[in-house]
Design a protein around this motif. Structure first.
Motif, PDB file in Angstrom:
ATOM      1  N   ARG A  61       0.857  -1.186   0.000  1.00 33.48           N
ATOM      2  CA  ARG A  61       0.000   0.000   0.000  1.00 33.48           C
ATOM      3  C   ARG A  61       0.893   1.235   0.000  1.00 33.48           C
ATOM      4  O   ARG A  61       1.740   1.390   0.859  1.00 33.48           O
ATOM      5  CB  ARG A  61      -0.884   0.007   1.259  1.00 33.48           C
ATOM      6  N   PRO A  62       0.719   2.107  -0.989  1.00 29.44           N
ATOM      7  CA  PRO A  62       1.562   3.299  -1.029  1.00 29.44           C
ATOM      8  C   PRO A  62       1.287   4.203   0.156  1.00 29.44           C
ATOM      9  O   PRO A  62       0.182   4.221   0.700  1.00 29.44           O
ATOM     10  CB  PRO A  62       1.167   3.986  -2.346  1.00 29.44           C
ATOM     11  N   VAL A  79      -3.047   0.717 -10.911  1.00 22.61           N
ATOM     12  CA  VAL A  79      -1.603   0.723 -11.073  1.00 22.61           C
ATOM     13  C   VAL A  79      -0.885   0.484  -9.744  1.00 22.61           C
ATOM     14  O   VAL A  79       0.180  -0.126  -9.704  1.00 22.61           O
ATOM     15  CB  VAL A  79      -1.151   2.055 -11.725  1.00 22.61           C
ATOM     16  N   GLU A  80      -1.487   0.889  -8.628  1.00 21.51           N
ATOM     17  CA  GLU A  80      -0.776   0.757  -7.360  1.00 21.51           C
ATOM     18  C   GLU A  80      -1.072  -0.562  -6.654  1.00 21.51           C
ATOM     19  O   GLU A  80      -0.528  -0.818  -5.589  1.00 21.51           O
ATOM     20  CB  GLU A  80      -1.167   1.907  -6.430  1.00 21.51           C
ATOM     21  N   TYR A  81      -1.944  -1.355  -7.201  1.00 21.77           N
ATOM     22  CA  TYR A  81      -2.340  -2.562  -6.477  1.00 21.77           C
ATOM     23  C   TYR A  81      -1.401  -3.710  -6.774  1.00 21.77           C
ATOM     24  O   TYR A  81      -0.790  -3.794  -7.843  1.00 21.77           O
ATOM     25  CB  TYR A  81      -3.765  -2.956  -6.856  1.00 21.77           C
ATOM     26  N   GLY A  89      -8.246   6.813  -4.303  1.00 23.53           N
ATOM     27  CA  GLY A  89      -7.576   6.433  -3.068  1.00 23.53           C
ATOM     28  C   GLY A  89      -6.132   6.030  -3.226  1.00 23.53           C
ATOM     29  O   GLY A  89      -5.412   5.926  -2.248  1.00 23.53           O
ATOM     30  N   SER A  90      -5.701   5.797  -4.478  1.00 19.44           N
ATOM     31  CA  SER A  90      -4.352   5.277  -4.654  1.00 19.44           C
ATOM     32  C   SER A  90      -3.285   6.325  -4.421  1.00 19.44           C
ATOM     33  O   SER A  90      -2.120   5.985  -4.227  1.00 19.44           O
ATOM     34  CB  SER A  90      -4.178   4.708  -6.062  1.00 19.44           C
ATOM     35  N   ASP A 145      -5.007   6.675   0.427  1.00 18.55           N
ATOM     36  CA  ASP A 145      -6.022   6.851   1.461  1.00 18.55           C
ATOM     37  C   ASP A 145      -6.399   5.452   1.936  1.00 18.55           C
ATOM     38  O   ASP A 145      -7.024   4.696   1.210  1.00 18.55           O
ATOM     39  CB  ASP A 145      -7.220   7.568   0.830  1.00 18.55           C
ATOM     40  N   ARG A 146      -6.021   5.085   3.137  1.00 19.41           N
ATOM     41  CA  ARG A 146      -5.955   3.674   3.487  1.00 19.41           C
ATOM     42  C   ARG A 146      -7.227   2.897   3.223  1.00 19.41           C
ATOM     43  O   ARG A 146      -7.227   1.921   2.483  1.00 19.41           O
ATOM     44  CB  ARG A 146      -5.578   3.522   4.961  1.00 19.41           C
ATOM     45  N   TRP A 147      -8.337   3.343   3.809  1.00 18.62           N
ATOM     46  CA  TRP A 147      -9.536   2.508   3.733  1.00 18.62           C
ATOM     47  C   TRP A 147     -10.121   2.511   2.335  1.00 18.62           C
ATOM     48  O   TRP A 147     -10.568   1.479   1.827  1.00 18.62           O
ATOM     49  CB  TRP A 147     -10.558   2.961   4.764  1.00 18.62           C
ATOM     50  N   VAL A 148     -10.087   3.680   1.722  1.00 17.02           N
ATOM     51  CA  VAL A 148     -10.575   3.758   0.346  1.00 17.02           C
ATOM     52  C   VAL A 148      -9.773   2.800  -0.532  1.00 17.02           C
ATOM     53  O   VAL A 148     -10.316   2.021  -1.323  1.00 17.02           O
ATOM     54  CB  VAL A 148     -10.462   5.200  -0.166  1.00 17.02           C
TER      55      VAL A 148
END
Lengths: 382, 170, 102, 382, 169
Positions: free
Chosen positions: D81-82, D234-236, D143-144, D86-89
């Protein structure tokens, strides 16, 4: 007196304020950059408002290395410039050294060089077609189509020289070894496949409405502007100017060969693509003529000294590279090493026009415009 | 580079005729005509080369920096005319320590990157250049690697480069 | 089973939460969201009344359909205004938009 | 559930059939997992075939276990997780994209009354559920904390909202003709001929809009690999990324079954409902497979549209055409004209739509200008 | 049916708590994005309430319009204007607003609970058939329907005109 407190209005920019500008980074690790190229795009929504290219990630000091190594050693670095068409670069380098030292090149060697250079040009243009199709978004199908033909050409080059991408096959004064016996048969076979491959890609890309719509009328360049920007090669020819160094300043055996210079109409991305496609046919034609005209005789000048020493001499040799004018400036001041070698790389000069060309277009189009310039980072960064 | 008695091509005469006021010395290289001018006259010469209808050098092919060691730095421009199909090389020598030159970026957009490269590799200063950042090297790097005095890496010395021998010994 | 009062109470709570949001929030989009909450409370009320009190059980649903239609139109317009405001003023705070001219 | 009277929707949640529902859901979810695994395998094989490659062929016979190997690898991969996210989102977004697909699957009939539940408002339900999955995508984009993801999210939102309209209208056309929203009833109505023959225009629009809703080429703009590097995901990595993949393929599968029920007659056409459920399942399988392969075929051969072309295609072509189809249906129904007339007019409309694209493909003067002569020259030299 | 009714009631309370919690999240959360997501949850909960009231059609419309369009529009506006980071979301009147809202809520609650609603049959609501809704809507409410569609059209055009970027702007 205004009833509004002044500080409330001072962040208001009444001219040209749109949505928030955003800077996005493309490269050096990005699927769309051809090699390690980076550009910072400032976008307003989807429109590019500014572009800042960053190069140099692949800078290997080619020019310094050419000063530090002797004439034969330095050649190995030169086919790492335009690594998609290494033989062309070797040819340019050898021509520069030959010019400095006034070395005669046997005609057979010239024909072999031209033939392999044109095959390399086809190879490079295949690479362009494949990568360009991927830039436009055809999910790699154009890539694999192009790769098939590239493999065949690489196989052929390997049979001749022993290496695929970096053959180090030319020498000042000729080529290292003669062609293999069945070369003509193999070459004709490969040429047949090349014609087929060009037709396949033509059908896949030009025959597709979406592809054409993406490229048509995109980022047109006028001839005057292109010249001022120093843009050469297919990009310049796509603007309608039939300027090809093979015809404009003929070198090697090109005066004996028949071929045409394809030119575009509007200088847009589509014309750049079409010019390259048409050039591949012309290159294949040249290879066929070379096969027919190939003379016998030595492939290397027999009177070459073992250790090449050149007194004061200066030359700027240019050939038509795959991307444009591939120029080698060479200065000798005695000894077995060049005093200065400078590469005028076409990719470098074409790329310098990029930031002007992408402004005002969509982000997706910026990628296509970059692809249509067909840069090779080995050549840009030297 | 060449001896004085070599006949110059007609282009040399044309340039002399078109631009009589600019002092320049013509000679021949292996490929092209070479004009040598002082830095102060460069802009006038290039402007003339570009604008004069008989010359029409509209295309800047190449810019090459040279380190002539004790004689200072030199810069070679190659111009080409699409109209007439001729080429000329312009050489400017700058005295050691004062390698200031006017920029050509206003005349040729192509000069932008060429000059940036020459500036970072040799330490030229192009007065009036729109964007004088480093191009190939890192932006905050202030070394000029293509100068002959630029130190070599140990590995290059091991390879026998510094003492002038031609490569490895086996 | 759930009596009518429960629905009405839920709707009332939802409405007053939305009401608080409209009054307290200063960001235009947040105000818009609070208004959505209020509208939903209203249509929930309509449906509940229709389901329990109306023998046909239909008119309330039709009213809710209209409420949803109007809400959709309202959101589209309001967001257009917000984006416009943001473009011209670089803000989405409704207090900054009190100037009554662009 | 032996289909005499479909249960009202509310009973799914509050009736006595809880246990039954849970068993059916578990079966469908397991089936979906297997199907998704083999869809990825199948896609890779189909794409490889089109691109002259081999595709996966190492894990298991013919590479059949490749999908499972990939799944295991993804499950045990580190979930990153970057810091800017936004953590929960960020963490809930993949699951939110997945839930709507699950909802759709709950309403689809695989054979006569073979589904989790036969929903009376099935058509509307499927549409509503499909409209929801954009929320997860937007959450991922927002959220990313990544600009590519943000751009991808914006593009996805704009695209999916736009294309939902022609999609819904084309389904509405079916509902008009069928006079019911019950998927089973719609299938039964197509005993003699599928709705594809009755209103081909609606089918063409549905297929196009479906490609867009699925982010498939040529509408893969939100996930454009060569521009924004995968867009909103892209961030997942690891399991969350595989949730997105699962969603993509599961919704492809759901869409293929939904489309074959709505337009191709589902399990009914051409055999009628007298045949056993085995045949019906087989028929569903074959039809959805054909559907899926068509999608993959399009993906490999077609480049990507630009965002403005995408929008103008939706609003200027698809939407008016779908309204035309809606009007035609209205006339047929109100004035009781013969259904053959509908087939005819809709067929003309579909032919006009397809012919328009083909015509645009065929009118490239500069292609002939540039390459035509050189092609001939090349052929002559050959 | 007794077990089912109890289960329904429990579910109802869960959903009601969810709706209220999400609605509180909308108005109290510090980040605009979180507010938007809470709004989605809250609206989905209201959709579930429609299911409890046996208006399936409306529940699906609620999902389709609110879930698929309205919240997406809101999120899109958030993305385009990229607000939310460090912007003050509450005005100075928040405490007053809180008191007013509490008072309003108290009044509404008391009215809801203490009024004896005439005609309250106390039945479990029945499913409303979509055919009946459509007949009523198109026959009895024809004029409002047309007016609503004109309203939508006007809103559409207005939104386009407002959000368009004119040349040279």
């Amino acid at each position: 007196m205004s009833i509004w407190p002044e500080e409330r209005l001072d962040h208001v920019d009444t001219e040209g304020f749109h949505t928030v500008d955003m800077t996005i980074n493309v490269g050096p690790q990005h699927p769309a950059t051809h090699g390690v190229f980076r550009m910072l795009l400032t976008v307003d929504g989807e429109l590019v408002t500014a572009c800042r290219p960053y190069i140099g990630y692949l800078h290997r000091g080619l020019e310094k290395l050419s000063e530090l190594n002797d004439y034969r050693q330095a050649m190995g670095f030169w086919d790492r410039t335009d690594y998609l068409a290494g033989l062309l670069c070797e040819q340019a380098y050898c021509m520069a050294v030959e010019k400095l030292a006034d070395i005669e090149v046997p005609e057979r060697a010239e024909y072999i060089r031209v033939m392999l250079s044109e095959l390399s040009r086809i190879n490079s243009h295949f690479m362009f077609l494949g990568a360009f199709g991927a830039d436009v978004g055809s999910f790699g199908t154009s890539f694999t189509y192009a790769w098939r033909e590239r493999e065949r050409i690489y196989d052929l080059i390997e049979e001749v020289s022993g290496d695929r991408m970096f053959p180090t096959y030319c020498r000042p004064g000729g080529v290292t070894m003669d062609l293999p016996e069945n070369f003509e048969k193999r070459c004709r076979e490969v040429l047949g496949h090349i014609y087929q491959g060009i037709d396949d890609l033509d059908g896949l890309l030009t025959g597709n409405e979406i592809f054409v719509e993406r490229c048509r009328a995109l980022s047109p360049l006028t001839t005057e502007r292109a010249i001022n920007l120093g843009v050469t090669g297919p990009v310049l020819r796509s603007t309608g100017l039939a300027w090809d160094l093979r015809k404009a300043e003929p070198y090697s055996v090109y005066p004996h060969l028949k071929f045409d210079i394809p030119v575009g109409l509007r200088g847009d991305v589509f014309d750049r693509y079409m010019v390259r496609l048409a050039e591949m046919y012309q290159s294949a034609r040249i290879v066929e003529q070379c096969l027919e005209q190939l003379p016998g005789g030595p492939f290397l000048n027999p009177n070459l000294p073992k250790n090449l020493r050149i007194d004061d001499a200066e030359a700027y040799v240019r050939i038509e590279g795959t991307k444009g004018e591939y120029g080698v400036y060479a200065l000798a001041k005695g000894g077995n090493k060049a005093y200065r070698m400078k590469l005028r790389s076409p990719s470098f000069c074409n790329l310098s026009a990029l930031s002007e060309m992408v402004v005002g277009h969509y982000v997706a189009d910026a990628i296509i415009i970059l692809g249509s310039l067909d840069i090779v980072l080995g050549e840009v960064d030297k | 580079m060449t001896a004085e008695n070599v006949t110059l091509p007609p282009l040399a005469g044309a340039i002399k005729k078109a631009l009589p006021k600019v002092p320049c010395a013509a000679s021949l290289t292996k490929t092209d005509l070479d004009l040598r001018v002082a830095p102060a006259d460069l802009l006038a010469l290039v402007q003339g080369l570009k604008d004069h209808p008989d010359l029409g050098f509209d295309y800047l092919r190449n810019v090459t920096g040279l380190d002539m060691q004790e004689n200072g730095l030199e810069l070679k421009y190659h111009f080409y005319s699409f109209k007439h199909g001729h080429t000329v090389q312009v050489t400017v020598a700058t005295p050691p320590g004062e390698s200031h030159l006017p920029t050509l970026a206003g005349l040729y957009a192509a000069a932008d990157w060429h000059e940036r490269e020459a500036a970072e590799m040799f330490g030229f200063v192009f007065d009036g250049h729109p964007d004088p950042r480093n191009l190939l090297l890192e932006e905050d790097l202030r070394i000029h690697p293509l100068l002959k005095a630029h130190p070599l890496q140990p590995v290059e010395i091991v390879q026998g480069i510094e003492d002038g021998r031609a490569g490895f010994e086996f | 089973m759930v009596p009518l009062e429960n629905y009405l109470a839920l709707s009332g709570i939802l409405f007053s939460i939305g009401f608080y949001g409209v009054l307290a929030r200063r960001n235009a989009v947040l105000i818009l969201m609070s208004i959505e909450l209020m509208l939903n409370a209203v249509s929930l009320n309509f449906i509940a009344f229709a389901a329990y009190l109306d023998p046909d059980r239909i008119i309330g649903a039709i009213f809710a359909v209209f409420v949803i239609t109007v809400a959709a139109a309202e959101v589209g317009l309001a967001l257009a205004i917000v984006i416009r405001l943001f473009r011209n003023r670089a803000t989405s705070n409704v207090d900054d938009a009190a100037i009554m001219k662009w | 559930m032996n289909g005499a009277s479909p249960l009202p929707f509310g009973d799914v949640f509050f009736g006595w059939s809880w246990l039954d529902a849970i068993i059916r859901i578990v079966i469908v979810v397991l089936l979906m997992t297997v199907v998704v695994v083999y869809l990825t395998y199948g896609e890779r094989k189909v794409v490889a075939r089109i691109q002259q490659r081999l595709g996966p062929n190492r894990v298991g016979p013919w590479g059949l276990l490749q999908g499972f190997a990939d799944a295991i690898k993804l499950l045990i991969k580190e979930d990153i997780r970057p810091r800017a996210a936004d953590r929960w989102v960020f963490e809930f977004a993949p699951f939110l994209t997945f839930i709507p697909v699950l909802m759709v699957l709950a309403a689809l009939p695989f054979a006569r009354d073979w589904g989790v539940r036969n929903v009376t408002l099935g058509l509307l339900f499927v549409n509503a559920a499909l409209g929801l999955n954009i929320v997860g995508i937007m959450m991922a984009g927002l959220g990313s904390g990544n600009k590519y993801a943000l751009l991808g999210g914006v593009r996805a939102a704009a695209q999916m909202i736009s294309y939902e309209i022609p999609l819904v209208i084309s389904i509405l056309c079916v509902a008009m003709v069928a006079g019911t929203l019950d998927l089973n009833a719609i299938a039964i109505l197509q005993e003699d001929r599928p709705f594809l023959l009755l209103q081909p225009l609606a089918f063409v629009i549905f297929f196009t809009a479906m490609l867009s809703e699925l982010h498939r080429a040529p509408f893969d703009i939100p996930v454009a690999e060569s521009e924004i590097v995968g867009g909103y995901f892209v961030e997942y990595s690891g399991i969350r990324w595989s949730m997105f993949q699962l969603t993509e393929y599961a919704s492809l599968w759901a869409f293929s079954i939904f489309g074959s029920v709505v337009f191709l007659g589902g399990w009914e056409f051409p055999m009628g409902s007298d045949w056993g459920w085995g045949w019906q399942l087989f028929l569903t399988f074959v039809k959805s497979l054909a559907w899926i392969i068509a999608v993959m075929w399009v993906r490999t051969t077609v480049p990507r549209l630009r965002i403005d072309q995408l929008m103008s295609f939706c609003w200027k072509v698809l939407l008016p055409m779908s309204l035309v189809q809606l009007l035609m249906n209205g006339f047929i129904l109100v004035y009781d004209w013969p259904q053959e007339l509908l087939t005819l007019t809709s067929g003309i409309g579909a032919a006009a739509l397809v012919g328009f694209v083909l015509y645009r493909t065929a009118r490239h003067p500069s292609v002939a200008h540039l390459v035509g002569s050189y092609k001939r020259a090349g052929a002559a030299a050959q | 049916m007794g077990g089912a009714i109890v289960a329904t009631e429990i579910l109802w309370w869960i959903f009601a708590a969810g709706i209220v919690g999400a609605a509180l999240g909308v108005v109290f959360s510090g980040s605009v994005i979180h507010s938007a997501i809470f709004l989605i949850l809250s609206l989905a909960g209201v959709g579930a309430m429609y299911l409890f009231l046996m208006v399936e059609f409306l529940a699906l419309v609620q999902f389709l319009i609110y879930g698929g369009a309205v919240t997406v529009l809101i999120l899109l506006a958030l993305m385009l204007t990229r607000m939310g980071a460090g912007e003050k979301v509450n005005g100075a009147q928040a405490p007053v607003a809180f008191m007013v809202a509490v008072a309003l809520g108290a009044i509404l609650l008391s009215v809801a609970v203490r009024t004896a609603w005439p005609g309250d049959t106390g039945d479990m609501p029945h499913n409303i058939a979509i055919e009946a809704v459509s007949e009523k809507l198109f026959l009895d409410f024809g004029a409002p329907f047309v007016i609503a569609s004109v309203l939508l059209l006007v809103a559409l055009i207005g939104a386009i005109v407002l959000a368009r970027q004119e040349d040279g702007e």
